[in-house]
Design an enzyme around this catalytic site. Structure first.
Site, PDB file in Angstrom:
ATOM      1  N   ALA A   1      -2.254  33.068-111.364  1.00 14.68           N
ATOM      2  CA  ALA A   1      -3.485  32.294-111.296  1.00 14.68           C
ATOM      3  C   ALA A   1      -4.287  32.839-110.122  1.00 14.68           C
ATOM      4  O   ALA A   1      -3.725  33.438-109.204  1.00 14.68           O
ATOM      5  CB  ALA A   1      -3.159  30.824-111.094  1.00 14.68           C
TER       6      ALA A   1
ATOM      7  N   GLY B   1       1.444  32.579-112.827  1.00 20.82           N
ATOM      8  CA  GLY B   1       0.824  32.226-114.115  1.00 20.82           C
ATOM      9  C   GLY B   1       0.912  33.342-115.141  1.00 20.82           C
ATOM     10  O   GLY B   1       0.870  33.090-116.350  1.00 20.82           O
TER      11      GLY B   1
ATOM     12  N   GLU C   1       4.309  33.047-116.594  1.00 21.71           N
ATOM     13  CA  GLU C   1       4.273  31.831-117.426  1.00 21.71           C
ATOM     14  C   GLU C   1       3.507  32.074-118.729  1.00 21.71           C
ATOM     15  O   GLU C   1       3.893  31.580-119.789  1.00 21.71           O
ATOM     16  CB  GLU C   1       3.638  30.686-116.623  1.00 21.71           C
ATOM     17  CG  GLU C   1       4.534  30.234-115.477  1.00 21.71           C
ATOM     18  CD  GLU C   1       3.832  29.330-114.483  1.00 21.71           C
ATOM     19  OE1 GLU C   1       2.742  29.702-114.004  1.00 21.71           O
ATOM     20  OE2 GLU C   1       4.370  28.250-114.178  1.00 21.71           O
TER      21      GLU C   1
ATOM     22  N   GLU D   1       5.483  31.188-106.520  1.00 14.13           N
ATOM     23  CA  GLU D   1       4.714  30.015-106.080  1.00 14.13           C
ATOM     24  C   GLU D   1       5.240  29.351-104.816  1.00 14.13           C
ATOM     25  O   GLU D   1       4.457  28.913-103.973  1.00 14.13           O
ATOM     26  CB  GLU D   1       4.634  28.970-107.207  1.00 14.13           C
ATOM     27  CG  GLU D   1       3.685  29.327-108.335  1.00 14.13           C
ATOM     28  CD  GLU D   1       4.321  30.198-109.406  1.00 14.13           C
ATOM     29  OE1 GLU D   1       5.433  30.721-109.183  1.00 14.13           O
ATOM     30  OE2 GLU D   1       3.702  30.350-110.471  1.00 14.13           O
TER      31      GLU D   1
HETATM   32  N1  DAK Z   1      -5.391  35.976-107.541  1.00 18.73           N
HETATM   33  C1  DAK Z   1      -6.544  36.533-107.135  1.00 18.73           C
HETATM   34  N2  DAK Z   1      -6.705  37.848-106.872  1.00 18.73           N
HETATM   35  C2  DAK Z   1      -5.630  38.621-107.025  1.00 18.73           C
HETATM   36  C3  DAK Z   1      -4.372  38.116-107.459  1.00 18.73           C
HETATM   37  C4  DAK Z   1      -4.272  36.709-107.726  1.00 18.73           C
HETATM   38  N3  DAK Z   1      -3.166  36.155-108.176  1.00 18.73           N
HETATM   39  N4  DAK Z   1      -3.499  39.140-107.504  1.00 18.73           N
HETATM   40  C5  DAK Z   1      -4.185  40.238-107.149  1.00 18.73           C
HETATM   41  N5  DAK Z   1      -5.465  39.943-106.850  1.00 18.73           N
HETATM   42  C6  DAK Z   1      -6.520  40.845-106.417  1.00 18.73           C
HETATM   43  C7  DAK Z   1      -6.362  41.208-104.930  1.00 18.73           C
HETATM   44  O1  DAK Z   1      -6.898  40.205-104.101  1.00 18.73           O
HETATM   45  C8  DAK Z   1      -7.143  42.490-104.876  1.00 18.73           C
HETATM   46  O2  DAK Z   1      -8.502  42.191-104.834  1.00 18.73           O
HETATM   47  P1  DAK Z   1      -9.520  43.009-103.826  1.00 18.73           P
HETATM   48  O3  DAK Z   1      -8.967  42.827-102.489  1.00 18.73           O
HETATM   49  O4  DAK Z   1      -9.430  44.441-104.325  1.00 18.73           O
HETATM   50  O5  DAK Z   1     -10.851  42.370-104.062  1.00 18.73           O
HETATM   51  C9  DAK Z   1      -6.867  43.140-106.225  1.00 18.73           C
HETATM   52  O6  DAK Z   1      -6.427  42.084-107.077  1.00 18.73           O
HETATM   53  C10 DAK Z   1      -5.767  44.185-106.173  1.00 18.73           C
HETATM   54  O7  DAK Z   1      -4.642  43.584-105.564  1.00 18.73           O
HETATM   55  P2  DAK Z   1      -3.851  44.248-104.335  1.00 18.73           P
HETATM   56  O8  DAK Z   1      -4.762  45.077-103.496  1.00 18.73           O
HETATM   57  O9  DAK Z   1      -3.091  43.152-103.674  1.00 18.73           O
HETATM   58  O10 DAK Z   1      -2.855  45.221-105.126  1.00 18.73           O
HETATM   59  P3  DAK Z   1      -1.413  45.701-104.662  1.00 18.73           P
HETATM   60  O11 DAK Z   1      -1.016  46.752-105.614  1.00 18.73           O
HETATM   61  O12 DAK Z   1      -1.380  46.006-103.203  1.00 18.73           O
HETATM   62  O13 DAK Z   1      -0.460  44.416-104.884  1.00 18.73           O
HETATM   63  C11 DAK Z   1       0.371  42.526-106.089  1.00 18.73           C
HETATM   64  C12 DAK Z   1      -0.295  43.936-106.170  1.00 18.73           C
HETATM   65  C13 DAK Z   1       0.432  41.950-107.517  1.00 18.73           C
HETATM   66  C14 DAK Z   1       1.817  42.675-105.564  1.00 18.73           C
HETATM   67  C15 DAK Z   1      -0.444  41.636-105.145  1.00 18.73           C
HETATM   68  O14 DAK Z   1      -1.831  41.701-105.543  1.00 18.73           O
HETATM   69  C16 DAK Z   1      -0.021  40.216-105.163  1.00 18.73           C
HETATM   70  O15 DAK Z   1       1.002  39.838-104.551  1.00 18.73           O
HETATM   71  N6  DAK Z   1      -0.812  39.347-105.850  1.00 18.73           N
HETATM   72  C17 DAK Z   1      -0.546  37.938-105.898  1.00 18.73           C
HETATM   73  C18 DAK Z   1       0.613  37.678-106.826  1.00 18.73           C
HETATM   74  C19 DAK Z   1       0.970  36.216-106.847  1.00 18.73           C
HETATM   75  O16 DAK Z   1       1.374  35.608-105.835  1.00 18.73           O
HETATM   76  N7  DAK Z   1       0.795  35.608-108.034  1.00 18.73           N
HETATM   77  C20 DAK Z   1       1.125  34.243-108.226  1.00 18.73           C
HETATM   78  C21 DAK Z   1      -0.100  33.417-107.999  1.00 18.73           C
HETATM   79  S1  DAK Z   1       0.300  31.715-107.971  1.00 18.73           S
HETATM   80  C22 DAK Z   1      -1.111  25.121-111.082  1.00 18.73           C
HETATM   81  C23 DAK Z   1      -0.891  25.855-112.200  1.00 18.73           C
HETATM   82  C24 DAK Z   1      -0.539  27.174-112.110  1.00 18.73           C
HETATM   83  C25 DAK Z   1      -0.402  27.787-110.898  1.00 18.73           C
HETATM   84  C26 DAK Z   1      -0.639  27.046-109.789  1.00 18.73           C
HETATM   85  C27 DAK Z   1      -0.995  25.735-109.874  1.00 18.73           C
HETATM   86  N8  DAK Z   1      -1.448  23.774-111.176  1.00 18.73           N
HETATM   87  C28 DAK Z   1      -0.753  22.887-112.062  1.00 18.73           C
HETATM   88  C29 DAK Z   1      -2.437  23.256-110.312  1.00 18.73           C
HETATM   89  C30 DAK Z   1      -0.065  29.182-110.830  1.00 18.73           C
HETATM   90  C31 DAK Z   1       0.092  29.785-109.656  1.00 18.73           C
HETATM   91  C32 DAK Z   1       0.178  31.222-109.553  1.00 18.73           C
HETATM   92  O17 DAK Z   1       0.129  31.975-110.480  1.00 18.73           O
END
Ligand code: DAK
Length: 274
Positions: free
Chosen positions: A63, A108, A111, A131
């Protein structure tokens, strides 16, 4: 659509989440467009869907953390509902959905892949539920679907540790059905990238599913999904009803008549969805 591509190929179609700059992260617009795209699938023609992400690097990196970071409790709940509704729509869609996971499937994204019927991936795929490292629980069904797919023990380990796993481990624990690597020539040069090989495999599988009797395939999906939520006694009744439902369809009559026909020269005609 800003972030979704839709391509219909005969009797199957491909939905691509197309927000490559943010690794296809799910913001509200992506979720709304995905919802509309699913609603727009012509179920009279399309018999199988493939869901994938744009680019070589990511299926869906979760997400959108930027969008989520400022949500109030009420907004968080609304965002969660938006995601859950569209994921559930995919899961209960009458036709099968194949997730072709080409890279990161985190939070997400993992998921979303789990709300599909089948997951296959490229060798660079990475799965995880990070998360708890962000101060939240998985919110799009991760605690429920992961436990059902890989067992409670492994799901708890992945979720509590927030550790990402690579494609080979995802395969070993049964999260994905197959892993595809790049195709190389004798000199070791890449002829087809792992994503190209993955998409070719996904399309071959989708075309294979689409060739089978559509009512029967739909009823199988319904029987498996609904049967998993009830006791075995109830599940068997669900199966009986859906089995009976196939009889007297044109496809059942034709499929069985074709098998019984001794004229082996005959070419099997396509099933007609009736
Ligand atoms: N959200 C927003 N932007 C993201 C992103 C994300 N999840 N993942 C990557 N990006 C963006 C980065 O910010 C970056 O943008 P710029 O800086 O270039 O503008 C671009 O994508 C490239 O990412 P990186 O520069 O970080 O690329 P790397 O190769 O260095 O790293 C990575 C790739 C996938 C390891 C890293 O980007 C990363 O750790 N991303 C986050 C992964 C993550 O934590 N995903 C889980 C998100 S939490 C809910 C329902 C659902 C959810 C929550 C609540 N409710 C019921 C309310 C779900 C939660 C989630 O999914």
């Amino acid at each position: 659509m800003e972030f979704i591509l839709y391509e219909q190929k005969d009797e199957y179609a491909i939905i691509t989440i197309n927000r490559e700059k943010a690794l296809n992260a799910l913001n509200s617009t992506v979720l709304e467009e995905l919802d509309k795209t699913i609603d727009g699938v012509d179920l009279n023609v399309v018999r199988c869907l493939i869901l994938t992400g744009a680019g070589q690097k990511s299926f869906v990196a979760g997400a959108d953390i930027g969008e989520m970071s400022t949500l109030t409790k009420a907004e968080g709940e609304a965002f969660g509902k938006k995601g859950n509704d569209v994921f559930r729509k995919l899961e209960t869609l009458p036709i099968p959905v194949i997730a072709a996971v080409n890279g990161f499937a985190l939070g997400g994204g993992c998921e979303l892949s789990m709300s599909c019927d089948i997951r296959i991936c490229s060798e660079n795929a990475v799965f995880g539920q990070p998360e708890v490292g962000l101060g939240i629980t998985p919110g799009f069904g991760g605690t429920q679907r992961l436990a059902r797919l890989v067992g409670a023990g492994m799901a708890k380990q992945m979720i509590y540790t927030a550790r990402n796993i690579k494609a080979d481990e995802a395969y070993r624990i049964g999260l994905v059905n197959a892993v595809y690597g790049a195709e190389k020539d004798a000199e070791g040069n890449v002829v087809k990238t792992s994503q190209e090989v993955l998409m070719a495999a996904a399309e071959k599988m989708a075309a294979g599913i689409a060739k089978n009797a559509p009512i029967a395939v739909r009823n199988c999906k319904k029987a498996i999904n609904e049967g998993l939520d009830v006791t075995m006694d109830e599940a068997i009744v669900i199966e009986e009803k859906l089995f009976g439902d196939c009889f007297e369809t044109e496809d059942q009559k034709y499929g069985m008549a074709f098998f019984l026909d001794k004229n082996k020269e005959k070419v099997k005609e396509p099933f007609r969805n009736c």
